[in-house]
Design a protein around this motif. Structure first.
Motif, short mmCIF file in Angstrom:
data_model
loop_
_atom_site.label_atom_id
_atom_site.label_comp_id
_atom_site.label_asym_id
_atom_site.label_seq_id
_atom_site.Cartn_x
_atom_site.Cartn_y
_atom_site.Cartn_z
N CYS A 35 0.84 -1.21 0.00
CA CYS A 35 0.00 0.00 0.00
C CYS A 35 0.87 1.25 0.00
CB CYS A 35 -0.92 0.02 1.22
SG CYS A 35 -2.25 -1.18 1.17
N LEU A 36 1.85 1.26 0.87
CA LEU A 36 2.69 2.44 1.00
C LEU A 36 3.58 2.66 -0.23
CD1 LEU A 36 3.69 2.13 4.75
CD2 LEU A 36 2.05 3.72 3.74
N SER A 37 4.06 1.58 -0.84
CA SER A 37 4.98 1.74 -1.96
C SER A 37 4.27 1.93 -3.30
CB SER A 37 5.91 0.53 -2.06
OG SER A 37 5.19 -0.64 -2.39
N LYS A 38 3.03 1.47 -3.42
CA LYS A 38 2.34 1.58 -4.72
C LYS A 38 1.17 2.56 -4.70
CE LYS A 38 3.54 -3.01 -6.37
NZ LYS A 38 3.04 -4.28 -6.85
N GLU A 39 0.30 2.44 -3.73
CA GLU A 39 -0.93 3.24 -3.75
C GLU A 39 -0.69 4.70 -3.40
OE1 GLU A 39 -4.43 1.49 -2.03
OE2 GLU A 39 -3.67 -0.52 -2.41
N ILE A 40 0.13 4.97 -2.41
CA ILE A 40 0.38 6.35 -2.00
C ILE A 40 1.00 7.17 -3.12
CG2 ILE A 40 1.57 7.84 -0.33
CD1 ILE A 40 -0.86 6.16 0.75
N PRO A 41 2.03 6.67 -3.81
CA PRO A 41 2.56 7.45 -4.94
C PRO A 41 1.52 7.73 -6.03
CG PRO A 41 4.14 5.78 -4.30
CD PRO A 41 2.87 5.51 -3.53
N GLN A 42 0.62 6.79 -6.26
CA GLN A 42 -0.44 7.00 -7.25
C GLN A 42 -1.40 8.10 -6.81
OE1 GLN A 42 -2.28 3.20 -7.89
NE2 GLN A 42 -0.51 2.35 -8.95
N ILE A 43 -1.74 8.11 -5.53
CA ILE A 43 -2.64 9.14 -5.01
C ILE A 43 -1.98 10.50 -5.11
CG2 ILE A 43 -3.75 10.00 -2.91
CD1 ILE A 43 -4.14 6.98 -2.15
N LYS A 44 -0.71 10.58 -4.71
CA LYS A 44 0.02 11.85 -4.78
C LYS A 44 0.17 12.33 -6.22
CE LYS A 44 2.62 11.55 -0.48
NZ LYS A 44 3.96 11.52 0.12
N ALA A 45 0.38 11.40 -7.15
CA ALA A 45 0.49 11.78 -8.56
C ALA A 45 -0.84 12.35 -9.06
CB ALA A 45 0.90 10.56 -9.40
N GLY A 46 -1.95 11.79 -8.60
CA GLY A 46 -3.26 12.32 -8.96
C GLY A 46 -3.46 13.73 -8.45
N PHE A 47 -3.02 14.00 -7.21
CA PHE A 47 -3.10 15.35 -6.66
C PHE A 47 -2.26 16.32 -7.49
CE2 PHE A 47 -3.77 13.77 -1.99
CZ PHE A 47 -5.05 13.39 -2.31
N LYS A 48 -1.09 15.88 -7.87
CA LYS A 48 -0.19 16.73 -8.67
C LYS A 48 -0.80 17.01 -10.04
CE LYS A 48 4.66 17.18 -9.83
NZ LYS A 48 5.98 16.58 -9.74
N GLU A 49 -1.43 16.01 -10.61
CA GLU A 49 -2.05 16.14 -11.93
C GLU A 49 -3.11 17.24 -11.96
OE1 GLU A 49 -4.43 12.94 -14.38
OE2 GLU A 49 -2.52 12.10 -13.66
N ILE A 50 -3.85 17.37 -10.87
CA ILE A 50 -4.90 18.39 -10.82
C ILE A 50 -4.43 19.66 -10.10
CG2 ILE A 50 -6.83 16.79 -11.03
CD1 ILE A 50 -7.17 16.91 -7.99
N GLU A 51 -3.11 19.70 -9.84
CA GLU A 51 -2.48 20.86 -9.22
C GLU A 51 -3.09 21.20 -7.86
OE1 GLU A 51 -2.44 24.00 -12.13
OE2 GLU A 51 -1.18 22.84 -13.48
N ALA A 52 -3.29 20.16 -7.06
CA ALA A 52 -3.87 20.33 -5.73
C ALA A 52 -2.78 20.09 -4.68
CB ALA A 52 -5.00 19.32 -5.52
N ASN A 53 -2.61 21.04 -3.80
CA ASN A 53 -1.65 20.92 -2.72
C ASN A 53 -2.41 20.44 -1.47
OD1 ASN A 53 0.64 21.08 -1.19
ND2 ASN A 53 0.50 23.27 -0.86
N ILE A 54 -2.50 19.13 -1.34
CA ILE A 54 -3.31 18.52 -0.29
C ILE A 54 -2.41 17.69 0.61
CG2 ILE A 54 -5.20 16.92 0.20
CD1 ILE A 54 -6.30 17.61 -2.60
N ASP A 55 -2.54 17.87 1.92
CA ASP A 55 -1.82 17.03 2.86
C ASP A 55 -2.54 15.69 2.96
OD1 ASP A 55 0.19 18.87 3.56
OD2 ASP A 55 -1.16 19.88 4.93
#
Length: 64
Positions: A35-55
């Motif tokens: 989960c930590l090595s695969k899913e979290i980077p995908q979630i963060k990439a999605g945030f970056k894609e929509i230019e959202a600075n979300i903790d």
């Protein structure tokens, strides 16, 4: 999927959420690493894609 939910939030409230809290219950040790090595980077990439600075806060409870 996460990206869509964040965009729905933004469309309704006119701002991105400040935090996203993910709660994973009953995760085994081997699943936790995946989960930590695969899913979290995908979630963060999605945030970056929509230019959202979300903790992001992850809460994981393990199986016994």
């Amino acid at each position: 999927m996460f990206k869509d939910m964040v965009m729905q939030f933004k469309n309704r409230s006119k701002v991105f959420p400040a935090w996203v809290i993910i709660y994973w219950d009953g995760v085994s040790d081997s699943q936790e690493k995946e989960c930590l090595s695969k899913e979290i980077p995908q979630i963060k990439a999605g945030f970056k894609e929509i230019e959202a600075n979300i903790d992001l806060m992850i809460i994981i409870t393990n199986k016994k």
